[in-house]
Scaffold this active site. Sequence first.
Site, PDB file in Angstrom:
ATOM      1  N   ASP A   1       3.547  -4.477   7.718  1.00 45.66           N
ATOM      2  CA  ASP A   1       2.305  -3.718   7.624  1.00 45.66           C
ATOM      3  C   ASP A   1       1.174  -4.708   7.912  1.00 45.66           C
ATOM      4  OD1 ASP A   1      -0.031  -2.525   6.895  1.00 45.66           O
ATOM      5  OD2 ASP A   1       0.710  -1.679   5.022  1.00 45.66           O
TER       6      ASP A   1
ATOM      7  N   HIS B   1       0.874  -1.183   0.000  1.00 47.91           N
ATOM      8  CA  HIS B   1       0.000   0.000   0.000  1.00 47.91           C
ATOM      9  C   HIS B   1       0.913   1.236   0.000  1.00 47.91           C
ATOM     10  CE1 HIS B   1      -2.698   3.014   1.875  1.00 47.91           C
ATOM     11  NE2 HIS B   1      -3.702   2.235   1.531  1.00 47.91           N
TER      12      HIS B   1
ATOM     13  N   CYS C   1      -4.710   2.525  -3.606  1.00 44.65           N
ATOM     14  CA  CYS C   1      -3.432   2.995  -3.034  1.00 44.65           C
ATOM     15  C   CYS C   1      -2.330   1.956  -3.233  1.00 44.65           C
ATOM     16  CB  CYS C   1      -3.562   3.346  -1.556  1.00 44.65           C
ATOM     17  SG  CYS C   1      -4.651   4.717  -1.259  1.00 44.65           S
TER      18      CYS C   1
ATOM     19  N   GLN D   1      -4.084  -5.085   7.211  1.00 42.86           N
ATOM     20  CA  GLN D   1      -5.125  -5.995   6.739  1.00 42.86           C
ATOM     21  C   GLN D   1      -5.052  -7.324   7.485  1.00 42.86           C
ATOM     22  OE1 GLN D   1      -7.541  -5.293   4.496  1.00 42.86           O
ATOM     23  NE2 GLN D   1      -6.786  -3.290   3.848  1.00 42.86           N
TER      24      GLN D   1
ATOM     25  N   LYS E   1      -9.978  -0.271  10.459  1.00 44.80           N
ATOM     26  CA  LYS E   1     -10.217  -1.521   9.717  1.00 44.80           C
ATOM     27  C   LYS E   1     -10.532  -2.659  10.695  1.00 44.80           C
ATOM     28  CE  LYS E   1      -6.872  -0.193   6.197  1.00 44.80           C
ATOM     29  NZ  LYS E   1      -7.641   0.367   5.104  1.00 44.80           N
TER      30      LYS E   1
HETATM   31  N1  PLP Z   1      -1.555  -0.669   4.550  1.00 48.76           N
HETATM   32  C1  PLP Z   1      -2.541  -1.384   4.017  1.00 48.76           C
HETATM   33  C2  PLP Z   1      -2.251  -2.779   3.553  1.00 48.76           C
HETATM   34  C3  PLP Z   1      -3.808  -0.843   3.903  1.00 48.76           C
HETATM   35  O1  PLP Z   1      -4.790  -1.578   3.354  1.00 48.76           O
HETATM   36  C4  PLP Z   1      -4.049   0.478   4.360  1.00 48.76           C
HETATM   37  C5  PLP Z   1      -5.382   1.098   4.211  1.00 48.76           C
HETATM   38  O2  PLP Z   1      -6.061   0.879   3.228  1.00 48.76           O
HETATM   39  C6  PLP Z   1      -2.995   1.181   4.939  1.00 48.76           C
HETATM   40  C7  PLP Z   1      -1.760   0.593   5.008  1.00 48.76           C
HETATM   41  C8  PLP Z   1      -3.164   2.577   5.448  1.00 48.76           C
HETATM   42  O3  PLP Z   1      -4.000   2.607   6.554  1.00 48.76           O
HETATM   43  P1  PLP Z   1      -4.476   4.006   7.163  1.00 48.76           P
HETATM   44  O4  PLP Z   1      -5.010   4.811   6.023  1.00 48.76           O
HETATM   45  O5  PLP Z   1      -5.511   3.635   8.144  1.00 48.76           O
HETATM   46  O6  PLP Z   1      -3.288   4.635   7.787  1.00 48.76           O
END
Ligand code: PLP
Length: 406
Positions: free
Chosen positions: A199, A122, A364, A202, A225
């Site tokens: 990360d 992401h 993203c 998810q 999430k």
């Molecule tokens: N990493 C992953 C795999 C994500 O799916 C997301 C959000 O869609 C993020 C990072 C970023 O999360 P946040 O926008 O809550 O900081």
Amino acid sequence: MYDIEKIRADFPILSREVNGKPLVYLDNGASAQKPKPVLDAVRMGYEHEYANVHRGLHYLSNVSTEKYEAVRGTVARFLNASDPNSIILNSGTTEGINMVAYAWAMPRFEAGDEIVLSIMEHHANIVPWHFLRERQGAVLRWVDTDAVGNIDPQKVIDAISPKTKLVAITQLSNVLGTVVDVKSIIDAAHAKGVPVLIDGSQAAVHMPIDIDTLKPDFYALTGHKLYGPSGSGAIYVAPERLAEMRPFMGGGDMIRDVARDQVTYADPPMKFEAGTPGIVQTIGFGAALEYMMDVGVSNIEAHERSLRDYARTKLDGLNWLNVQGQSSDKAAIFSFTLDGAAHAHDISTVLDKRGVAVRAGHHCAQPLMEHLGVSATCRASFGMYNTTAEVDAFVDALELCHDLFA
Ligand code: PLP
């Protein structure tokens, strides 16, 4: 037994209609809905217990401090991390990874030092590393997915060179749903003396996480999430890395003493939590994790895996639907395009007319889109409260799209 009707009844929004149809919420990968205990905790936090944390000596400040601080322990329990002080509370994964980039990586990277990333990352786990590339000459090394959307851990391990200072990788792709074997990557990277950031935005939603077994250096979470409020989250930082990090943001709460010409800092984790935090959001985040633990994260995983299998069988029957990512080890996340000219946005608009909420776009994850050779996909991402009847409603709506656009 997984009592899906009871769980659904806990999420008030699920009983509403959208465009005259029962809501079928399949945009959980972007943000999940909130159960009553979270809504109650937020209401209680503002209505009866609100005050700033840490600084007051009055009753309300003590109550909100106690509730806020208890969340550190809840996150540690949720992640099976033995020390609550290894948990830094924040606004979510984006803040967590940026903190690692500024507080840990920037002081240690020199020109030519490398970061290994997967192509499935992401932007939150890409752009902070581009900052290091732009400002300090760091080199980003990419590991591609194979034809079914898997990341071969050996390829990640092979990408580690003597110049590698960090491996930063997702445990579960927000686009393909692929689960990455991060344990093998962490063990091999550590054997080469390289720290690993996971990360977990998810993964933590869909499967139990065990930090004490995985032993990552950094593990980032995002509250919204995980059925909690937006603007909440946390990052686990291993004690060795915590000791190496310099403060990221400066301000109240993160200091011991401030004078005209010098400053000393609070001990971690406070050292990394400057300013007034998202007090009520964090308390709501704690309630969300308690809710998930009450239902049982393994139970949620099993429910979602059966939904995945059901959806997969149904979607496999649609020979005009192209599902990206066919790994056998994937969560119930389906990114797809339709044969013909229909753009992902048009598909999602038609689905929305049937009450089915999905996401459309690049999610993203533009490097992954480029790797897959598509500019955008639609994504249906399932959560703990979705049902097989909702899979059927989704498939019916897809068939309508096909009739309209074929
Ligand atoms: N990493 C992953 C795999 C994500 O799916 C997301 C959000 O869609 C993020 C990072 C970023 O999360 P946040 O926008 O809550 O900081």
